[in-house]
Design a protein around this motif. Structure first.
Motif, PDB file in Angstrom:
ATOM      1  N   GLU A  10       8.371  17.755  -4.575  1.00 22.51           N
ATOM      2  CA  GLU A  10       8.749  16.452  -4.208  1.00 22.51           C
ATOM      3  C   GLU A  10       9.879  15.904  -4.818  1.00 22.51           C
ATOM      4  O   GLU A  10       9.844  15.659  -5.841  1.00 22.51           O
ATOM      5  N   ALA A  13       9.713   9.778  -2.026  1.00 21.30           N
ATOM      6  CA  ALA A  13       8.348   9.161  -1.260  1.00 21.30           C
ATOM      7  C   ALA A  13       8.361   7.808  -0.984  1.00 21.30           C
ATOM      8  O   ALA A  13       9.138   6.917  -1.523  1.00 21.30           O
ATOM      9  N   THR A 155       6.747  11.849   2.446  1.00 22.07           N
ATOM     10  CA  THR A 155       7.246  12.642   1.148  1.00 22.07           C
ATOM     11  C   THR A 155       8.309  13.558   1.635  1.00 22.07           C
ATOM     12  O   THR A 155       7.951  14.501   2.424  1.00 22.07           O
TER      13      THR A 155
END
Length: 170
Positions: A10, A13, A155
């Motif tokens: 990730e 976000a 995300t």
């Protein structure tokens, strides 16, 4: 949280509240400004959460031809650009049980470099199509209600999304 079956980490976000179908389409139009050819967008959420409505907004923002409707029974639809931008490839993987092997029949890997590929119900099925992806999770109130409120979590995974400010879409 990272979707299964993917090594991509990730990198960005954002989260927002959406109160109507029109706001969901508007979010799609804003997100379209962040997209470029080769992007994979995965949509997750309950039935009726607004995945296709968001994709309609993406199509409007990308300036593609044709009405964006759910591709549930045809599995995938291609909407060519009317503005010289990327085509929108809209996939509904709900009825596909297998992983990437079953998705290979759709030749999404061929379409991906020149298109924006949006996959509904793609978790566990299409993550390996790209080193990066935008994962959009739409939560809605469930049960016997006509409440249009949604919580949308965006995300970005992988290097493609490392420098993208997803809050610009919210």
């Amino acid at each position: 949280m990272e979707a299964p079956h993917s090594p991509a980490a990730e990198t960005s976000a954002a989260q927002l509240a959406v109160d109507s179908a029109e706001e969901m389409r508007d979010l799609g139009r804003r997100l379209a400004k962040l997209l470029r050819p080769g992007d994979l967008v995965m949509l997750a959420g309950e039935l009726g959460a607004g995945k296709t409505t968001l994709t309609r907004g993406l199509g409007e923002g990308l300036g593609v031809r044709g009405a964006v409707t759910s591709p549930t029974f045809v599995i995938a639809r291609v909407h060519p650009s009317l503005t010289g931008g990327p085509a929108l490839v809209h996939v509904d993987a709900y009825r596909l049980g297998g992983g990437l092997d079953e998705m290979e029949d759709l030749d999404l890997d061929v379409s991906l470099p020149d298109s924006v590929v949006v996959v509904e119900w793609g978790d566990g099925k299409v993550e390996d199509l790209s080193d990066g992806r935008l994962h959009v999770v739409i939560h809605r109130v469930v049960g016997d209600t006509d409440d249009d409120r949604r919580t949308v979590t965006l995300t970005g995974f992988g290097a493609r999304w490392a420098d993208v400010d997803l809050t610009a879409a919210v």
